[in-house]
Design an enzyme around this catalytic site. Structure first.
Site, PDB file in Angstrom:
ATOM      1  N   HIS A  61     -49.550 -14.039 -10.055  1.00 21.22           N
ATOM      2  CA  HIS A  61     -49.665 -13.507 -11.416  1.00 21.22           C
ATOM      3  C   HIS A  61     -50.620 -14.396 -12.197  1.00 21.22           C
ATOM      4  O   HIS A  61     -51.103 -15.417 -11.687  1.00 21.22           O
ATOM      5  CB  HIS A  61     -48.300 -13.410 -12.091  1.00 21.22           C
ATOM      6  CG  HIS A  61     -47.592 -14.715 -12.279  1.00 21.22           C
ATOM      7  ND1 HIS A  61     -47.161 -15.492 -11.223  1.00 21.22           N
ATOM      8  CD2 HIS A  61     -47.249 -15.396 -13.406  1.00 21.22           C
ATOM      9  CE1 HIS A  61     -46.578 -16.582 -11.682  1.00 21.22           C
ATOM     10  NE2 HIS A  61     -46.627 -16.552 -12.999  1.00 21.22           N
ATOM     11  N   HIS A  63     -50.486 -16.322 -14.932  1.00 12.97           N
ATOM     12  CA  HIS A  63     -50.155 -17.508 -15.711  1.00 12.97           C
ATOM     13  C   HIS A  63     -50.952 -18.705 -15.199  1.00 12.97           C
ATOM     14  O   HIS A  63     -51.300 -18.806 -14.013  1.00 12.97           O
ATOM     15  CB  HIS A  63     -48.653 -17.792 -15.646  1.00 12.97           C
ATOM     16  CG  HIS A  63     -47.849 -16.892 -16.528  1.00 12.97           C
ATOM     17  ND1 HIS A  63     -46.485 -16.736 -16.395  1.00 12.97           N
ATOM     18  CD2 HIS A  63     -48.222 -16.085 -17.561  1.00 12.97           C
ATOM     19  CE1 HIS A  63     -46.045 -15.892 -17.315  1.00 12.97           C
ATOM     20  NE2 HIS A  63     -47.075 -15.476 -18.026  1.00 12.97           N
ATOM     21  N   ASP A  65     -50.377 -21.803 -14.511  1.00 12.63           N
ATOM     22  CA  ASP A  65     -49.921 -22.684 -13.438  1.00 12.63           C
ATOM     23  C   ASP A  65     -50.093 -22.066 -12.058  1.00 12.63           C
ATOM     24  O   ASP A  65     -49.771 -22.696 -11.043  1.00 12.63           O
ATOM     25  CB  ASP A  65     -48.473 -23.128 -13.662  1.00 12.63           C
ATOM     26  CG  ASP A  65     -47.488 -21.977 -13.785  1.00 12.63           C
ATOM     27  OD1 ASP A  65     -47.900 -20.880 -14.201  1.00 12.63           O
ATOM     28  OD2 ASP A  65     -46.295 -22.175 -13.481  1.00 12.63           O
ATOM     29  N   HIS A  66     -50.660 -20.851 -12.014  1.00 12.05           N
ATOM     30  CA  HIS A  66     -50.953 -20.200 -10.740  1.00 12.05           C
ATOM     31  C   HIS A  66     -52.435 -19.858 -10.582  1.00 12.05           C
ATOM     32  O   HIS A  66     -52.842 -19.386  -9.522  1.00 12.05           O
ATOM     33  CB  HIS A  66     -50.110 -18.934 -10.594  1.00 12.05           C
ATOM     34  CG  HIS A  66     -48.638 -19.216 -10.582  1.00 12.05           C
ATOM     35  ND1 HIS A  66     -47.890 -19.261  -9.427  1.00 12.05           N
ATOM     36  CD2 HIS A  66     -47.789 -19.506 -11.591  1.00 12.05           C
ATOM     37  CE1 HIS A  66     -46.629 -19.552  -9.718  1.00 12.05           C
ATOM     38  NE2 HIS A  66     -46.545 -19.712 -11.034  1.00 12.05           N
ATOM     39  N   HIS A 139     -40.990 -10.300 -13.435  1.00  8.81           N
ATOM     40  CA  HIS A 139     -41.335 -11.429 -14.286  1.00  8.81           C
ATOM     41  C   HIS A 139     -41.750 -10.899 -15.657  1.00  8.81           C
ATOM     42  O   HIS A 139     -41.711  -9.689 -15.905  1.00  8.81           O
ATOM     43  CB  HIS A 139     -42.455 -12.250 -13.632  1.00  8.81           C
ATOM     44  CG  HIS A 139     -42.670 -13.598 -14.229  1.00  8.81           C
ATOM     45  ND1 HIS A 139     -41.635 -14.398 -14.648  1.00  8.81           N
ATOM     46  CD2 HIS A 139     -43.814 -14.299 -14.494  1.00  8.81           C
ATOM     47  CE1 HIS A 139     -42.122 -15.530 -15.140  1.00  8.81           C
ATOM     48  NE2 HIS A 139     -43.437 -15.490 -15.061  1.00  8.81           N
ATOM     49  N   ASP A 203     -41.582 -16.950  -9.615  1.00 15.65           N
ATOM     50  CA  ASP A 203     -41.596 -16.341 -10.950  1.00 15.65           C
ATOM     51  C   ASP A 203     -41.005 -14.941 -10.928  1.00 15.65           C
ATOM     52  O   ASP A 203     -41.690 -13.943 -11.136  1.00 15.65           O
ATOM     53  CB  ASP A 203     -43.026 -16.332 -11.507  1.00 15.65           C
ATOM     54  CG  ASP A 203     -43.553 -17.729 -11.761  1.00 15.65           C
ATOM     55  OD1 ASP A 203     -43.782 -18.068 -12.933  1.00 15.65           O
ATOM     56  OD2 ASP A 203     -43.725 -18.466 -10.783  1.00 15.65           O
ATOM     57  N   HIS A 262     -40.995 -24.248  -6.913  1.00 14.06           N
ATOM     58  CA  HIS A 262     -41.287 -23.869  -8.294  1.00 14.06           C
ATOM     59  C   HIS A 262     -40.204 -24.387  -9.237  1.00 14.06           C
ATOM     60  O   HIS A 262     -39.624 -23.654 -10.041  1.00 14.06           O
ATOM     61  CB  HIS A 262     -41.421 -22.343  -8.418  1.00 14.06           C
ATOM     62  CG  HIS A 262     -42.213 -21.918  -9.620  1.00 14.06           C
ATOM     63  ND1 HIS A 262     -41.609 -21.612 -10.825  1.00 14.06           N
ATOM     64  CD2 HIS A 262     -43.543 -21.747  -9.823  1.00 14.06           C
ATOM     65  CE1 HIS A 262     -42.541 -21.266 -11.708  1.00 14.06           C
ATOM     66  NE2 HIS A 262     -43.712 -21.348 -11.124  1.00 14.06           N
TER      67      HIS A 262
END
Length: 300
Positions: A61, A63, A65-66, A139, A203, A262
């Site tokens: 996805h 976000h 942090d990915h 999510h 997530d 995670h």
């Protein structure tokens, strides 16, 4: 066989000793990376992983942090004199992310193909000897998990080949799934045997699509954002998963093994909460940066 390397176990932001969650898979000379948060290329270097054979990047996805590690990763690959193409796969919007990446990496020496995944659908991508299937998770934004499968052909039957009058010099080609001189693999191969299944899911809340994907998986790598029981309302609010919920998912789906990953930055000592998972699913354990395994076909 499928080589597996978990590069990190963090969620939200990297911490000293805890890189953000991402995964490298390698099979038959091809490598695939799932997620590329900040510091991914450093985590890969520390783990001894090379991106020389990397040709597919899957994003769960959008976000940060990915995804925030994509510019540096692609620039580093370009500085290695790479010319082979790379495919980036992710939810709708990953195309806009890659356009933004071009602002600071405008002259990559290799082509980048972007494949956007329609929301709430399953998509299978053929990687030659193996394949991945993206499936929807639950999510706060569109998010996908990934199932990696290495199929296994049926066992070669030399007696059948001899009875069919197939010249021995063709047997090897038929074993490899090739059709030669009018002879087809099904003439000499038994039914397909059990292959390899690995599932990566971060997530998300528990989801039916995750249960289906993880059915009989050799390894489920699943987020455990929170371990403390009092964090359940927070997990529900932010659409993340508890240790015990990941364990229930592994148990319900029939997965053989579970790696938790995670972790929330607030979870300083995941080991203190591990029993919340192992009490429900004894084959659960904590992921860590650089954790490796090789999954082989049953019986090998």
């Amino acid at each position: 066989m499928l080589d597996v390397c978990l590069l990190g176990t963090g969620g939200t932001m990297p911490l000293p000793g805890r890189w953000l969650t991402s995964l490298v898979l390698r099979c038959n000379g091809r490598s695939l990376l799932i997620d590329a948060g900040e510091g991914t290329q450093i985590a890969a270097r520390e783990a001894g992983c090379t991106f020389k054979s990397l040709d597919t990047i899957c994003i769960t996805h959008l976000h940060a942090d990915h995804t925030a590690g994509l510019p540096g990763l692609l620039l580093t690959m370009g500085n290695m004199d790479r010319t082979e193409p790379v495919t980036v796969i992710g939810p709708v919007g990953i195309g806009r992310v890659m356009e933004a990446v071009k602002v600071i990496a405008p002259e990559l020496a290799f082509p980048v193909t972007v494949r956007e995944l329609p929301p709430e659908t399953e998509q299978t991508i053929d990687l030659g000897d193996w394949r991945i299937t993206a499936f929807p998770l639950r999510h706060t934004v569109p998010c996908f998990g990934y199932l990696a499968e290495v199929p296994r052909k049926g066992k070669f039957d030399p007696a059948r080949a001899a009875r069919a009058g197939i010249p021995k010099q063709l047997w090897k080609h038929l074993q490899q799934g090739e059709t030669v001189e009018g002879f087809t693999p099904d003439m000499v191969l038994g039914p397909a045997r059990q292959g390899i299944r690995l599932v990566y899911a971060t997530d998300t809340r528990p989801a039916k699509a995750l249960y289906r994907a993880a059915a009989d998986a050799d390894l489920l790598i699943c987020e455990g954002m929170y371990g403390e029981a009092e964090k359940l309302p927070k997990a529900r609010e932010t659409c993340h998963m508890m240790f015990q919920e990941a364990a229930k998912t592994a148990k319900r789906s029939g997965a053989k093994e579970l790696w938790l990953t995670h972790f929330s930055p607030s979870l300083n000592h995941p080991e203190d909460c591990l029993s919340a998972a192992t009490d429900l699913f004894p084959a659960a354990s904590l992921g860590y940066s650089g954790r490796r395994t090789t999954i082989r076909f049953p019986g090998e």
